[in-house]
Design an enzyme around this catalytic site. Structure first.
Site, PDB file in Angstrom:
ATOM      1  N   SER A  36      -0.923 -42.525 -80.059  1.00 23.12           N
ATOM      2  CA  SER A  36      -0.943 -43.272 -81.323  1.00 23.12           C
ATOM      3  C   SER A  36      -0.566 -42.397 -82.516  1.00 23.12           C
ATOM      4  O   SER A  36      -0.832 -42.747 -83.646  1.00 23.12           O
ATOM      5  CB  SER A  36      -2.318 -43.895 -81.546  1.00 23.12           C
TER       6      SER A  36
ATOM      7  N   LYS B 288     -10.806 -47.014 -85.643  1.00 17.00           N
ATOM      8  CA  LYS B 288      -9.891 -46.320 -86.555  1.00 17.00           C
ATOM      9  C   LYS B 288     -10.023 -46.859 -87.980  1.00 17.00           C
ATOM     10  O   LYS B 288     -10.022 -46.093 -88.947  1.00 17.00           O
ATOM     11  CB  LYS B 288      -8.452 -46.467 -86.048  1.00 17.00           C
TER      12      LYS B 288
ATOM     13  N   GLY C  46     -26.848 -47.878 -80.109  1.00 17.92           N
ATOM     14  CA  GLY C  46     -27.958 -48.745 -79.682  1.00 17.92           C
ATOM     15  C   GLY C  46     -27.714 -49.486 -78.389  1.00 17.92           C
ATOM     16  O   GLY C  46     -28.237 -50.578 -78.201  1.00 17.92           O
ATOM     17  N   LYS C  47     -26.937 -48.895 -77.475  1.00 14.38           N
ATOM     18  CA  LYS C  47     -26.642 -49.592 -76.206  1.00 14.38           C
ATOM     19  C   LYS C  47     -27.893 -49.696 -75.338  1.00 14.38           C
ATOM     20  O   LYS C  47     -28.213 -50.768 -74.827  1.00 14.38           O
ATOM     21  CB  LYS C  47     -25.528 -48.849 -75.439  1.00 14.38           C
ATOM     22  N   THR C  48     -28.606 -48.571 -75.180  1.00 14.20           N
ATOM     23  CA  THR C  48     -29.805 -48.571 -74.317  1.00 14.20           C
ATOM     24  C   THR C  48     -30.911 -49.422 -74.928  1.00 14.20           C
ATOM     25  O   THR C  48     -31.552 -50.216 -74.239  1.00 14.20           O
ATOM     26  CB  THR C  48     -30.297 -47.130 -74.097  1.00 14.20           C
TER      27      THR C  48
ATOM     28  N   GLY D 220     -19.428 -48.086 -75.898  1.00 12.45           N
ATOM     29  CA  GLY D 220     -19.343 -47.666 -77.291  1.00 12.45           C
ATOM     30  C   GLY D 220     -19.793 -46.233 -77.445  1.00 12.45           C
ATOM     31  O   GLY D 220     -20.357 -45.641 -76.515  1.00 12.45           O
ATOM     32  N   PRO D 221     -19.558 -45.651 -78.615  1.00  8.79           N
ATOM     33  CA  PRO D 221     -19.934 -44.246 -78.838  1.00  8.79           C
ATOM     34  C   PRO D 221     -21.444 -44.060 -78.828  1.00  8.79           C
ATOM     35  O   PRO D 221     -22.198 -45.028 -78.916  1.00  8.79           O
ATOM     36  CB  PRO D 221     -19.343 -43.951 -80.222  1.00  8.79           C
ATOM     37  N   PRO D 222     -21.908 -42.799 -78.736  1.00  9.40           N
ATOM     38  CA  PRO D 222     -23.359 -42.549 -78.710  1.00  9.40           C
ATOM     39  C   PRO D 222     -24.014 -42.990 -80.012  1.00  9.40           C
ATOM     40  O   PRO D 222     -23.404 -42.921 -81.082  1.00  9.40           O
ATOM     41  CB  PRO D 222     -23.454 -41.020 -78.557  1.00  9.40           C
ATOM     42  N   GLY D 223     -25.266 -43.447 -79.895  1.00  9.79           N
ATOM     43  CA  GLY D 223     -26.054 -43.758 -81.090  1.00  9.79           C
ATOM     44  C   GLY D 223     -25.831 -45.126 -81.672  1.00  9.79           C
ATOM     45  O   GLY D 223     -26.316 -45.414 -82.764  1.00  9.79           O
TER      46      GLY D 223
END
Length: 809
Positions: free
Chosen positions: A683, A726, A365-367, A360-363
């Protein structure tokens, strides 16, 4: 020179056979006698004239020698003293008198008695001069021998200087030399004094040569040993001093300590054998050698690796669910997957650690989600950032042949934690690269494959380690990960947060965290929910919440400054009215990309690494010769989309009310704003086509419509990826209607309900359906001319997303 033999008295002399010793004339020597026959011989000699014949045995091991086992020539000696000891043995002091030859034996029962003849040497004057020279040479050589041979006392040289008789001198020197029994017996049997001296000189020279070689070797060995021994002694002394001072009570032996550690480590059989063999090598080495340090470090690493220690895994689903809900808002799919894993683990004793990949994109909450999973499952947490890792040895370790070699980061992190079942977070999986030092992503294949990682081979350890108890969680911003590696992981997409989710996250977590970090108290500040909503809309445009957290932090800092400067105890409230005071002017415009319907301008939807974005596509035409111009740093795929869109328009020119030869009379320019940003992706075909039709027909495009999809030459809409991102971008941008490919309709199940409720999402299959919705009104078809064809009949049904093209495309 002549030898005179004289018969001894008719009485036979008692014979005493000697082991390992030859007695020379004038030599006084103590003997210990224990054999019965020998004691009888001594008793008889004492009763008579104290004369006894001392003869050497040919073989010292024969306990009861016969006549054949003793030599013919011996020494007639006098018993000076005899002492019977309590254990039955006899100590006797004898002095050699003369060389004699045994002529015959008389009695051999109780002991030997023999008849003898004395060997006497006569000398002439000439011979005596030669002997004098030989004697001097012999003394000089013997002097050298004594200096080299530490076993011979130097006082002997003083006693030798007092002996004038050459024969006696030779016998005395022979007695003090370390010669074999046969050699001593040969010298005893030599009647000629000159021969005896010559023989002795040869022997002494040989011995001197051997001793000089030994001395040189000893010198070399001593030189080599001196340094290491000195260091060893100093270290031992230091230990002794420290022990004496009480700093190190009962200092244990380091090697013994290592041995105990190896036994307690719980290693696999292979590792135990390796550790034991290396320890045995270490015992044989000098402690100060470089090799010993390498081996010692290796054993230390082997011991520190967690071979058996585990933490107890919590399998309580209710507690785990509570922890995950407490730490994170939303992310339902991830939470569900973790609870599934725990539920299975309750039933199965050992579950091969799953490999989850959060993309997923940064920020978003993956970590921090990795930390929450560790807390929910009761595992210890460790992370390794793969960003910029280019060396395979970072994963697998260096071989021990290199100076300063170490195990890989996988083994290092496990050693730090001292447990074999932690949660291991592999951060930034897509940021790895490769160069001449190897491909780390290929090295990770073994780590992340549940079928292989139970025998993970680290280059440094050289023994297999079981990683199947470790729970691996990987994170990445994009799926730009090598296919074999991706195949071994379970990908969970975290597309980004909706506006409502961001507001909840800010109110629940970010606000409290930033208030605490800024040193504020809860009663000193309050930020309203509407203020947070405005921050999300007008000051941030992102998929995650990093910038949102920064803006909240900025407000907190300004509030702290205000409180410190004015020292007022009042509570400061932040709301939409005073938000600009703290954050400055609004950076973004919330709502449609364009407020008014524009000719040739379409709102497209794009996917980026940081989430979804609104993308404006502009098209216009000017009089010219049919040139196609495209600007805005478009990639190859988007350029091809323009050509495909152009062909679709030309093939439908009549039904769209466009002159068939328009492409020969006009130059068409397609531009995507923000020219400094490169753009590419499959797209944008639908948007390109709609923009062209609008420009050519001069019909405006509705500003509240956004679209995404690729187009075929037949005008069919192809499916796209990143639908959730999107739609979130459309939701953030205040768009009302979103046109998506029909085949993406199934993906709507994963879209949050509040997004679907606020957007009019319409799946479409043909370009005609798109134009029917996007254009403010349909173009009038041409009645005649080239490309005349029946216009597509579009029947508009009630309800959203129900347009069906009644056309034979």
């Amino acid at each position: 020179m002549g030898t005179v033999m004289t018969d001894q008295a008719t009485n036979a002399i008692p014979v005493l056979p000697l082991r390992d010793v030859v007695v020379y004339p004038h030599m006084v020597i103590p003997l210990f006698v224990g054999r019965e026959k020998s004691i009888n011989a001594l008793d008889t000699a004492m009763q008579e004239d104290k004369k006894i014949l001392l003869v050497a045995q040919k073989n010292a091991e024969v306990d009861d020698p016969s006549v054949e086992d003793i030599y013919e020539i011996g020494t007639l000696s006098t018993i000076l003293q005899l002492l019977k000891l309590p254990d039955g043995t006899v100590k006797v002091l004898v002095e050699g008198a003369e060389r004699v030859r045994i002529t015959g034996y008389e009695n051999t029962d109780a002991f030997f008695t023999a008849h003898i003849e004395v060997l006497v040497q006569e000398e002439d004057d000439q011979e005596s001069k030669e002997l004098e020279v030989q004697t001097r040479s012999l003394l000089a050589l013997f002097d050298q021998y004594v200096k080299l041979n530490k076993k011979v006392p130097p006082e002997i040289l003083t006693s030798l200087s007092g002996i004038e008789e050459p024969g006696r001198l030779a016998d005395t020197i022979a007695a003090h030399m370390s010669l074999k029994l046969e050699e001593k017996q040969t010298i005893l049997e030599m009647e000629s004094c000159s021969e005896r001296i010559e023989r002795l000189m040869v022997q002494i020279e040989g011995e001197i040569d051997i001793m000089q070689i030994e001395k040189r070797i000893r010198g070399r060995v001593k030189q080599q040993m001196e340094k290491s021994q000195r260091e060893y002694y100093l270290n031992e002394q230091m230990k002794a001093i420290q022990k004496e001072l009480g700093d190190m009570d009962d200092v244990p032996n380091e090697l013994e300590e290592l041995e105990q550690k190896i036994k307690k480590a719980g290693m696999s059989k292979e590792a135990l054998d390796k550790a034991t063999s290396e320890l045995n090598k270490l015992k044989m080495m000098s402690p100060m050698s470089a090799e010993a340090t390498v081996v010692r470090n290796y054993i230390d690493w082997l011991v520190s690796v967690p071979w058996k220690k585990r933490t107890k895994i919590k399998n309580d689903l209710v507690v785990a669910e509570g922890v995950l809900e407490e730490d994170h808002y939303g992310l339902e799919k991830v939470k569900e997957r973790i609870l599934e894993y725990l539920a299975v683990q309750q039933r199965v004793k050992k579950l091969k650690g799953p490999i989850l990949c959060l993309v997923g994109p940064p920020g978003v909450g993956k970590t921090s989600l990795g930390r929450s999973i560790a807390r929910a499952t009761g595992r210890k947490f460790t992370r390794m950032s793969l960003g910029g890792v280019r060396d395979e040895a970072e994963i697998r370790g260096h071989r021990r042949t290199y100076i300063g070699s170490l195990p890989g980061k996988i083994i290092q992190n496990l050693s730090k934690l001292s447990v074999r079942n932690p949660l291991f977070l592999l951060d930034e999986m897509d940021k790895m690269s490769m160069d001449f030092r190897g491909d780390p992503s290929s090295a990770l294949l073994e780590v992340l494959d549940p079928e292989q990682n139970n025998t993970f081979g680290d280059h440094y350890l050289e023994v297999d380690f079981d990683l199947s108890d470790v729970m691996f969680v990987a994170t990445a911003n994009t799926l730009n990960i090598p296919a074999p590696l991706l195949d071994r992981m379970e990908v969970i997409r975290i597309p980004g947060y909706t506006e409502d989710e961001k507001i909840n996250i800010a109110m629940r977590y970010l606000l409290g965290k930033q208030v605490e970090l800024s040193g504020l108290k809860e009663e000193e500040i309050s930020i309203s929910e509407n203020a947070i909503r405005d921050i999300v809309r007008y000051y941030t445009r992102e998929a995650g919440v990093r910038n949102l957290e920064r803006e909240i932090s900025k407000i907190c800092r300004k509030v702290v400054k205000e409180l410190v400067l004015h020292k007022e105890g009042k509570k400061i409230s932040v709301n939409p009215r005073n938000l600009e005071k703290y954050l400055g002017v609004k950076r973004f415009r919330y709502g449609r990309a364009e407020e008014n319907d524009q000719v040739g301008q379409v709102t497209g939807l794009a996917w980026t690494e940081v989430g979804g974005e609104l993308l404006t596509i502009e098209s216009t035409m000017v009089a010219g010769k049919g040139k196609m111009i495209h600007t805005g740093q478009l990639g190859d795929v988007m350029q091809e989309s323009i050509h495909a869109a152009m062909t679709v328009v030309r093939s439908r020119s009549a039904s769209l009310g466009i002159e068939a030869d328009f492409y020969q009379k006009y130059d068409i320019h397609i531009h995507v704003p923000e020219g400094a940003t490169p753009k590419d992706g499959p797209s944008a075909g639908v948007g390109m086509c709609t923009a062209l039709v609008s420009a050519l027909t001069n019909i405006p495009v509705r500003a509240d419509v956004a679209m995404t999809g690729e187009i075929t030459l037949r005008g069919e809409i192809l499916p796209i990826g990143g639908l959730k991102e999107k739609l979130l971008a459309a939701h953030r941008g205040g768009v009302s209607i979103v046109l998506i490919p029909m085949e993406n309709k199934k993906d709507l199940a994963e879209i949050p309900k509040n997004v679907k409720d606020k957007l009019d999402i319409r799946p479409v299959r043909w370009i005609d359906e798109v134009l029917a919705v996007a254009l403010t009104h349909l173009p009038t078809p041409l009645k005649e001319g080239p490309g005349k064809e029946e216009p597509p009949k579009v029947v508009k049904a009630k309800g959203k997303g129900k347009e069906n093209p009644l056309t034979a495309h």
